[in-house]
Design a protein around this motif. Structure first.
Motif, short mmCIF file in Angstrom:
data_model
loop_
_atom_site.label_atom_id
_atom_site.label_comp_id
_atom_site.label_asym_id
_atom_site.label_seq_id
_atom_site.Cartn_x
_atom_site.Cartn_y
_atom_site.Cartn_z
N HIS A 24 0.82 -1.21 0.00
CA HIS A 24 0.00 0.00 0.00
C HIS A 24 0.85 1.27 0.00
N GLN A 25 2.06 1.18 0.49
CA GLN A 25 3.00 2.30 0.34
C GLN A 25 3.34 2.51 -1.14
N ILE A 26 3.55 1.41 -1.85
CA ILE A 26 3.90 1.50 -3.27
C ILE A 26 2.76 2.07 -4.09
N ILE A 27 1.55 1.54 -3.89
CA ILE A 27 0.43 1.88 -4.78
C ILE A 27 -0.38 3.07 -4.32
N SER A 28 -0.03 3.69 -3.18
CA SER A 28 -0.78 4.85 -2.71
C SER A 28 -0.77 5.95 -3.76
N LEU A 29 -1.83 6.73 -3.80
CA LEU A 29 -1.91 7.82 -4.76
C LEU A 29 -0.83 8.86 -4.51
N GLU A 30 -0.47 9.07 -3.22
CA GLU A 30 0.63 10.00 -2.94
C GLU A 30 1.92 9.53 -3.61
N ASN A 31 2.23 8.23 -3.44
CA ASN A 31 3.47 7.71 -4.00
C ASN A 31 3.44 7.71 -5.52
N LEU A 32 2.31 7.37 -6.11
CA LEU A 32 2.20 7.38 -7.57
C LEU A 32 2.36 8.79 -8.12
N LEU A 33 1.80 9.77 -7.42
CA LEU A 33 1.93 11.15 -7.87
C LEU A 33 3.37 11.64 -7.79
N ILE A 34 4.04 11.32 -6.68
CA ILE A 34 5.46 11.69 -6.55
C ILE A 34 6.29 10.97 -7.60
N ALA A 35 5.97 9.69 -7.84
CA ALA A 35 6.68 8.92 -8.86
C ALA A 35 6.50 9.55 -10.23
N TRP A 36 5.29 10.02 -10.53
CA TRP A 36 5.05 10.70 -11.80
C TRP A 36 5.94 11.93 -11.93
N ARG A 37 6.01 12.72 -10.87
CA ARG A 37 6.83 13.94 -10.92
C ARG A 37 8.30 13.61 -11.15
N TYR A 61 -5.24 7.27 -11.20
CA TYR A 61 -6.28 6.61 -10.41
C TYR A 61 -6.59 5.22 -10.98
N ASN A 62 -6.65 5.11 -12.31
CA ASN A 62 -6.91 3.80 -12.93
C ASN A 62 -5.77 2.82 -12.66
N LEU A 63 -4.55 3.32 -12.68
CA LEU A 63 -3.40 2.48 -12.34
C LEU A 63 -3.52 2.01 -10.89
N HIS A 64 -3.84 2.92 -10.00
CA HIS A 64 -4.02 2.60 -8.59
C HIS A 64 -5.10 1.53 -8.40
N GLN A 65 -6.24 1.69 -9.09
CA GLN A 65 -7.34 0.74 -8.95
C GLN A 65 -6.97 -0.65 -9.51
N SER A 66 -6.26 -0.67 -10.63
CA SER A 66 -5.87 -1.96 -11.21
C SER A 66 -4.90 -2.70 -10.30
N LEU A 67 -4.10 -1.96 -9.54
CA LEU A 67 -3.18 -2.59 -8.59
C LEU A 67 -3.94 -3.12 -7.38
N ILE A 68 -4.95 -2.40 -6.94
CA ILE A 68 -5.75 -2.84 -5.79
C ILE A 68 -6.52 -4.11 -6.12
N GLN A 182 1.36 -9.38 -1.40
CA GLN A 182 0.93 -8.55 -2.53
C GLN A 182 2.11 -7.86 -3.20
N THR A 183 3.08 -7.45 -2.39
CA THR A 183 4.28 -6.82 -2.96
C THR A 183 5.07 -7.84 -3.78
N ILE A 184 5.23 -9.03 -3.25
CA ILE A 184 5.95 -10.08 -3.98
C ILE A 184 5.23 -10.40 -5.29
N GLU A 185 3.91 -10.47 -5.25
CA GLU A 185 3.15 -10.76 -6.47
C GLU A 185 3.36 -9.67 -7.52
N LEU A 186 3.37 -8.40 -7.08
CA LEU A 186 3.61 -7.29 -8.00
C LEU A 186 5.02 -7.36 -8.57
N LEU A 187 6.02 -7.62 -7.71
CA LEU A 187 7.40 -7.70 -8.18
C LEU A 187 7.59 -8.86 -9.14
N GLU A 188 6.89 -9.96 -8.91
CA GLU A 188 6.94 -11.09 -9.84
C GLU A 188 6.43 -10.68 -11.22
#
Length: 343
Positions: A24-37, A61-68, A182-188
């Motif tokens: 949830h740290q990775i996929i949070s909207l705050e983190n995604l927004l900072i990552a975009w910048r 937001y769509n990226l965030h939802q698809s990750l959730i 969930q993190t391991i699944e995403l990294l896989e």
């Protein structure tokens, strides 16, 4: 419709305020927004980045939802060749994926960087190529007792490192510090999205490949420092150096490195790039040749620059880049040629 900032404050995306795990740290909207910048810095003139930015809030937001909901999958990579100066195959991910990769990198870096050795210099904050060269110089000066005694440098290179990284070994190394399923699944999904051969390979150009490479080769660093007791060891990506006053000791390390890489990481040393050099002959590392009291540019690099000067192929941007490279070594004549051509 909520703005991206309002959404990031919505407690529902945190699943009722439950304490967030790494995922949830990775996929949070705050983190995604900072990552975009961070990702978009210097890239906003590119058409694919502009298209993504046109609907930035919805895209994030769509990226965030698809990750959730677990429906996220990586897009196909785009292959192109760059001269660096030798040809390199770069596999470019989509803008959406690169934003996620930046978000992943931001969190993984905080978890893994503290366990890396001090003298690992690639893709780390307050490190880099020029700091690696300066540290090499310090090691050489120290072991030669301020240039008064002979000292030697063993330099090794790993054959086709990025193409040879084993996915399963990499994931097992990651799992030693990350247990979040969930993190391991995403990294896989990210790791297995690219292969140069079955179960192997990392794409050049991905920011995640940088942290994955350091996680993978940290095993080599720990072996060198703690098992071999190589106090004067440093590494930049897949190039590593050991300094010693004993040429026999350095020669004895080669087979030990070879055995460790083969048995633990399924990697090979590049036989044509293993050298032991006397300090007074000059130690060629990361584009510079370090000698007692001074440093010069690698001859091959200098000749390439001078050929571009002769053909009047130096642009304003490349001029500044080359002058930056030359500012770290003794190269008065080469600088003069560049500046004269630039005028």
């Amino acid at each position: 419709m909520f703005s991206i900032y309002e959404r990031s404050r919505d407690p529902n995306y945190r699943r009722g305020g439950v304490k967030r795990e790494i995922f949830h740290q990775i996929i949070s909207l705050e983190n995604l927004l900072i990552a975009w910048r961070e990702f978009s810095r210097g890239k906003r003139s590119k058409p694919d980045v502009q298209r993504f930015e046109w609907s930035l809030e919805d895209n994030l937001y769509n990226l965030h939802q698809s990750l959730i909901d677990g429906t996220y999958t990586t897009d196909p990579y785009q292959l192109f060749i760059v001269a660096d100066p030798k040809p390199r195959r770069i596999h470019k991910a989509s803008v959406r994926d690169r934003v996620l990769f930046q978000a992943v990198y931001r969190v993984l870096y905080q978890i893994f960087d503290p366990v890396f050795i001090h003298d690992s210099y690639a893709c780390r904050k307050k490190k880099g190529l020029h700091r690696a060269v300066r540290q090499l110089e310090k090691f050489l000066r120290r072991t030669s007792h301020n240039y008064r005694q002979p000292t030697y440098a063993l330099k090794c290179d790993i054959r086709k490192f990025f193409d040879s990284v084993d996915h399963n070994i990499l994931l097992e190394l990651i799992k030693k510090r990350i247990s979040c399923p969930q993190t391991i699944e995403l990294l896989e999904k990210i790791i297995w999205s690219f292969e140069t051969s079955p179960g192997k390979g990392l794409p050049l150009g991905n920011v995640t490949s940088q942290i994955f490479a350091n996680i993978y080769l940290n095993q080599l660093d720990q072996f060198a420092k703690h098992s071999l007791k190589a106090h004067y060891y440093l590494r930049y990506c897949d190039d590593f150096v050991v300094i010693s006053f004993s040429v026999e000791d350095l020669a004895g390390l080669i087979q030990k490195f070879r055995n460790f890489l083969d048995s633990h990481l399924q990697l090979e040393l590049h036989d044509n790039k293993i050298t032991i050099r006397k300090f007074r002959q000059g130690v060629d590392y990361l584009g510079y040749v370090t000698l007692p009291y001074y440093r010069v540019l690698r001859t091959k690099t200098k000749k390439r620059i001078l050929r571009l000067v002769e053909k009047s192929l130096i642009t304003e941007s490349s001029l500044n880049s080359y002058l930056g490279i030359l500012s770290h070594c003794r190269a008065f004549k080469t600088k003069l040629s560049l500046c004269y051509n630039g005028d």
